[in-house]
Design a protein around this motif. Structure first.
Motif, mmCIF file in Angstrom:
data_model
loop_
_atom_site.group_PDB
_atom_site.id
_atom_site.type_symbol
_atom_site.label_atom_id
_atom_site.label_comp_id
_atom_site.label_asym_id
_atom_site.label_seq_id
_atom_site.Cartn_x
_atom_site.Cartn_y
_atom_site.Cartn_z
ATOM 1 N N LEU A 349 10.294 -8.326 -23.073
ATOM 2 C CA LEU A 349 10.424 -6.759 -22.889
ATOM 3 C C LEU A 349 11.457 -6.278 -23.749
ATOM 4 C CD1 LEU A 349 9.385 -6.781 -19.152
ATOM 5 C CD2 LEU A 349 7.965 -5.777 -21.050
ATOM 6 N N LEU A 350 12.738 -6.804 -23.793
ATOM 7 C CA LEU A 350 13.913 -6.446 -24.506
ATOM 8 C C LEU A 350 13.444 -6.064 -25.833
ATOM 9 C CD1 LEU A 350 16.760 -8.088 -22.746
ATOM 10 C CD2 LEU A 350 16.494 -5.461 -22.851
ATOM 11 N N ARG A 355 10.124 2.040 -23.739
ATOM 12 C CA ARG A 355 11.118 2.698 -23.046
ATOM 13 C C ARG A 355 11.481 1.778 -21.804
ATOM 14 N NH1 ARG A 355 9.957 6.016 -26.483
ATOM 15 N NH2 ARG A 355 10.049 8.228 -26.321
ATOM 16 N N TYR A 356 12.738 2.094 -21.244
ATOM 17 C CA TYR A 356 13.450 1.307 -20.256
ATOM 18 C C TYR A 356 12.377 1.290 -18.818
ATOM 19 C CZ TYR A 356 17.068 -0.467 -17.546
ATOM 20 O OH TYR A 356 17.748 -1.329 -16.271
ATOM 21 N N GLY A 357 12.093 2.763 -18.500
ATOM 22 C CA GLY A 357 11.262 2.744 -17.361
ATOM 23 C C GLY A 357 9.986 2.033 -17.444
ATOM 24 N N ALA A 358 9.319 2.047 -18.363
ATOM 25 C CA ALA A 358 8.114 1.561 -18.705
ATOM 26 C C ALA A 358 8.117 -0.250 -18.709
ATOM 27 C CB ALA A 358 7.360 1.793 -20.180
ATOM 28 N N ALA A 359 9.326 -0.613 -19.156
ATOM 29 C CA ALA A 359 9.534 -2.218 -19.367
ATOM 30 C C ALA A 359 9.743 -2.661 -17.653
ATOM 31 C CB ALA A 359 10.747 -2.348 -20.134
ATOM 32 N N GLU A 361 8.654 -1.296 -15.264
ATOM 33 C CA GLU A 361 7.541 -1.118 -14.368
ATOM 34 C C GLU A 361 6.459 -2.500 -14.668
ATOM 35 O OE1 GLU A 361 5.321 2.552 -15.322
ATOM 36 O OE2 GLU A 361 6.994 3.832 -13.877
ATOM 37 N N ALA A 362 6.548 -2.751 -15.981
ATOM 38 C CA ALA A 362 5.802 -3.947 -16.680
ATOM 39 C C ALA A 362 6.273 -5.403 -15.952
ATOM 40 C CB ALA A 362 5.823 -3.925 -18.151
ATOM 41 N N LEU A 363 7.543 -5.392 -15.776
ATOM 42 C CA LEU A 363 8.244 -6.649 -15.213
ATOM 43 C C LEU A 363 7.506 -7.250 -13.947
ATOM 44 C CD1 LEU A 363 10.361 -9.156 -15.738
ATOM 45 C CD2 LEU A 363 11.893 -7.598 -14.533
ATOM 46 N N PRO A 364 7.539 -6.735 -12.867
ATOM 47 C CA PRO A 364 6.738 -6.970 -11.819
ATOM 48 C C PRO A 364 5.407 -7.414 -11.748
ATOM 49 C CG PRO A 364 7.096 -4.624 -11.424
ATOM 50 C CD PRO A 364 7.830 -4.917 -12.780
ATOM 51 N N GLN A 365 4.559 -6.712 -12.859
ATOM 52 C CA GLN A 365 3.384 -7.059 -13.211
ATOM 53 C C GLN A 365 3.343 -8.527 -13.957
ATOM 54 O OE1 GLN A 365 0.488 -5.923 -12.316
ATOM 55 N NE2 GLN A 365 1.224 -4.386 -11.178
ATOM 56 N N ARG A 366 4.326 -8.612 -14.835
ATOM 57 C CA ARG A 366 4.411 -10.152 -15.494
ATOM 58 C C ARG A 366 4.680 -11.053 -14.679
ATOM 59 N NH1 ARG A 366 5.516 -9.026 -21.072
ATOM 60 N NH2 ARG A 366 4.433 -7.146 -21.560
ATOM 61 N N ILE A 367 5.655 -10.925 -13.828
ATOM 62 C CA ILE A 367 5.956 -11.879 -12.689
ATOM 63 C C ILE A 367 4.624 -12.138 -11.829
ATOM 64 C CG2 ILE A 367 7.291 -12.346 -10.746
ATOM 65 C CD1 ILE A 367 9.488 -10.771 -11.920
ATOM 66 N N ALA A 368 3.967 -11.067 -11.584
ATOM 67 C CA ALA A 368 2.755 -11.172 -10.558
ATOM 68 C C ALA A 368 1.661 -12.053 -11.216
ATOM 69 C CB ALA A 368 2.090 -9.954 -9.966
#
Length: 701
Positions: A349-350, A355-359, A361-368
């Motif tokens: 993601l880095l 956008r910081y906020g979009a990333a 929001e994406a991180l919990p979906q990646r973990i899920a």
């Protein structure tokens, strides 16, 4: 009108057409006012929207008594194609004027005005100036007649049609004749807010006005060349040509200050466009209350484009790598995602630099998603609802909060400006140690709410906010007096038209900020529109010849690469420079104001900011009422006392300029002071009187 009732006198016939057109406009408005929407709306929301649209339409159809309904006429050699005219009814337009046939067999006759007007049968009586069929009114010439036989201009006194002037375009060998009515309209005294130039748009201006919406246009315009009016008329044209698109995406006019916006606010409504937002750059970035002021050096540094990189680093500084696995409990099962796998997600993601906020929001979906993969491998059949539920799991949320913490833009900028170590960590290789010390607050604020933010700080917060969440983009933005923006301010404007286009207006010679734009190429790069076309306007329509020649003596010192403007005005204008004794200066200023008030039009008394208060007292003692910038002039109140720092973009029929050397001395450096003086000298439409007791700047000779 029956044929036998048509007057023989051409002027009388035109007046009859004006009267008929006004009656038709009133009928159009009455039709809209009579609309009943009770049975055509599904709910109260739709009803409210439709009512607002109807109200706007009624307002747009107002018959303004002192505004000409049409200002020109085109007689074509051949009938234009149906796609060119509104409704394509050239014959109807001709018959309404002449009372006899003469439509297609004579090519068609079209009256050009501010808005479309049609009769009861739907035939046009007045064509909108923005329609394709109207374009030759502005561009046709004897060399390129554009299939026009005759161009007729009308002269008005108030709303009464008093004269007309014909130009035969079929004689290619004939000389182009200057229009007396055009000159009269250009030189007409100005009282009240800025007016439109729809009747006097010149060919080079029209090319900019009608440029396509797909590209950004930058207009370098000398004083009096009409760049502001061109930008506003371009908005009106784009709204006509791309109404549905811009209704969805929005339009915005950005000006340098509230006085300027108040001055121009009536132009678009006069052209029938009521829903264009106006703002200053400070309005756009009003995330915090501005209560402080930077030193010129600090303001210049905070406006430097390098600050964008410092902020980018700072926004991401809180991201950390995991040191333990995330364990999600669902029912009796425990699902474990190891730290190394989560670290890969964070690094990916880095690397994407989204956008910081979009990333975040994406991180919990990646973990899920990683958990769902494990569920499927275990024989379960989870769906999207399960993934969303896992993403909201307490363990996942706790991990995201630690690894990718939320960022408050104002608090982040507060820390950068308060914490020397934090700033140094993110400005390394970008700002020198001395530059870092310059922007650090001597006394750090306790909180973002109590901080004395400066205007430049607000722009930094806006940049940080965009790094966190994308700023919505508009369809078209007009930026006036653009030469005064810092690189960071350009970025703030640019992110509001990332998916749209822009019209950039300015004059490099009038840049009066410490960070004033050196070149348009650099400015457009900061704006994010490096491929924009740059057009230059050098023909002056507002400033008299002698005045622009006098002011242009400053150009070698303030903008050596720019061409000197040339005035197309036939009259030289009233111009005088009066040297007086120091003790007689204030009296001489009052005398000059009284002389100007004996003439028709508006008067601006422009002075260095430090001289405004003493001059205000002098005017009161002399019994001369005056206004402040932004207050509307009227027939009874025509004198405005203007600080030199607020004169940009304004215009007055007669200007009295007090003590030029003090205008120069009021700025931090000579070049900026001379540019401020250049602005003050070029606000006059009909006459300029310079009053001085101190020596004039040497550049004025």
């Amino acid at each position: 009108m029956p044929a036998q009732q048509v007057p023989n006198d051409p002027l009388a016939r035109e007046r009859a057409h004006l009267s008929s057109s006004r009656a038709a406009l009133r009928a159009m408005r009455a039709d809209v006012e009579a609309l009943d929407i009770k049975d055509v709306t599904a709910n109260w929301v739709n009803a409210a929207v439709l009512e607002r649209q109807i109200e706007d339409r009624i307002t747009a159809l107002a018959d303004l008594a002192h505004t000409p309904l049409f200002f020109g006429r085109l007689d074509y050699l051949h009938a234009p194609g149906a796609e060119q005219a509104e409704g394509g009814a050239s014959g109807g337009a001709a018959r309404s004027a002449s009372g006899r046939g003469g439509g297609r067999e004579t090519g068609g006759r079209f009256y050009i005005g501010r808005r479309h007007v049609h009769d009861a049968d739907g035939d046009p009586m007045v064509i909108d100036w923005r329609a394709p069929v109207s374009q030759p009114f502005y561009r046709a010439s004897k060399k390129e007649p554009m299939d026009v036989r005759t161009r007729r201009r009308f002269g008005y006194t108030g709303g009464e049609l008093t004269a007309y002037e014909d130009e035969d375009l079929t004689d290619a060998a004939g000389e182009e004749q200057a229009s007396r009515l055009l000159q009269t309209e250009i030189e007409r005294p100005r009282v009240g807010p800025m007016r439109d130039i729809v009747a006097t748009i010149q060919p080079e201006q029209d090319e900019i006005v009608r440029a396509g919406i797909g590209g950004t246009v930058c207009v370098q315009g000398a004083p009096g060349t009409g760049k502001t009016a061109v930008g506003l008329h371009r908005v009106a044209y784009l709204l006509y040509a791309h109404r549905e698109r811009l209704a969805r995406t929005g339009t915005l006019v950005i000006g340098p200050n509230r006085s300027f916006l108040h001055y121009i606010e009536q132009v678009l409504p006069a052209l029938g466009e009521l829903n264009v937002a106006q703002a200053t750059v400070d309005d756009l970035v009003a995330h915090v209350e501005v209560r402080g002021e930077d030193s010129p050096a600090a303001a210049r540094l905070k406006g430097d484009a390098r600050m964008a990189e410092v902020l980018r680093r700072a926004v991401r500084s809180g991201v950390t790598m995991p040191d333990e696995a995330v364990v999600v409990v669902r029912g009796s099962r425990r699902w474990r995602v190891p730290a190394c796998e989560i670290e890969e997600m964070v690094r990916e993601l880095l690397a994407r630099d989204i956008r910081y906020g979009a990333a975040r929001e994406a991180l919990p979906q990646r973990i899920a998603h990683a958990v769902l993969v494990r569920m499927e491998e275990a024989g379960e059949a989870p769906d999207d609802r399960v993934q969303d539920a896992v993403a909201r799991n307490a363990a996942v949320k706790a991990a995201v909060k630690t690894l990718w913490p939320a960022v408050d833009p104002a608090k982040l900028v507060l820390r950068l400006l308060s914490d020397a170590e934090f700033l140094a960590g993110h400005a390394e290789g970008v700002l020198t140690a001395g530059e870092q010390a310059e922007i650090l607050w001597a006394k750090p604020a306790r909180s973002a709410r109590s901080a004395k933010w400066s205007a430049a700080d607000a722009v930094l917060i806006d940049e940080a906010a965009d790094l966190v969440a994308r700023t919505p983009s508009l369809g078209h933005v007009v930026l006036d007096e653009a030469q005064d923006l810092s690189p960071m301010q350009y970025r703030a404007v640019g992110r509001r038209c990332t998916t749209g286009s822009a019209t950039i207006l300015g004059d490099l010679a009038q840049g009066t900020t410490p960070w004033a734009t050196p070149t348009w190429a650099e400015a457009l790069t900061h704006l994010g529109k490096p491929d924009a076309a740059v057009e230059e306007l050098t023909q002056g329509f507002r400033v008299p010849r002698e005045v622009i020649a006098y002011a242009s003596r400053l150009l070698p010192a303030i903008a050596p690469g720019l061409a000197e403007a040339t005035s197309v005005r036939e009259t030289a204008g009233d111009f005088s420079v009066r040297e007086v004794a120091p003790e007689a200066r204030d009296e001489a200023v009052v005398t000059a104001c009284r002389e100007a008030l004996e003439r028709e039009g508006s008067i601006g008394l422009i002075a260095a900011d430090a001289r405004v208060a003493p001059l205000a007292e002098t005017l009161r003692t002399a019994g001369l009422p005056f206004l402040a910038p932004g207050e509307e002039t009227s027939a009874d109140s025509r004198l405005t006392l203007v600080p030199a720092t607020l004169a940009k973009g304004l215009e007055y029929d007669y200007v009295v300029l007090d003590e030029p050397s003090q205008v120069v001395a009021g700025e931090p450096d000579e070049r900026t002071g001379l540019r401020r003086l250049y602005v003050a000298l070029t606000r006059a439409v009909s006459g300029l009187t310079v009053v001085h007791a101190e020596g004039l700047p040497g550049q004025l000779g």
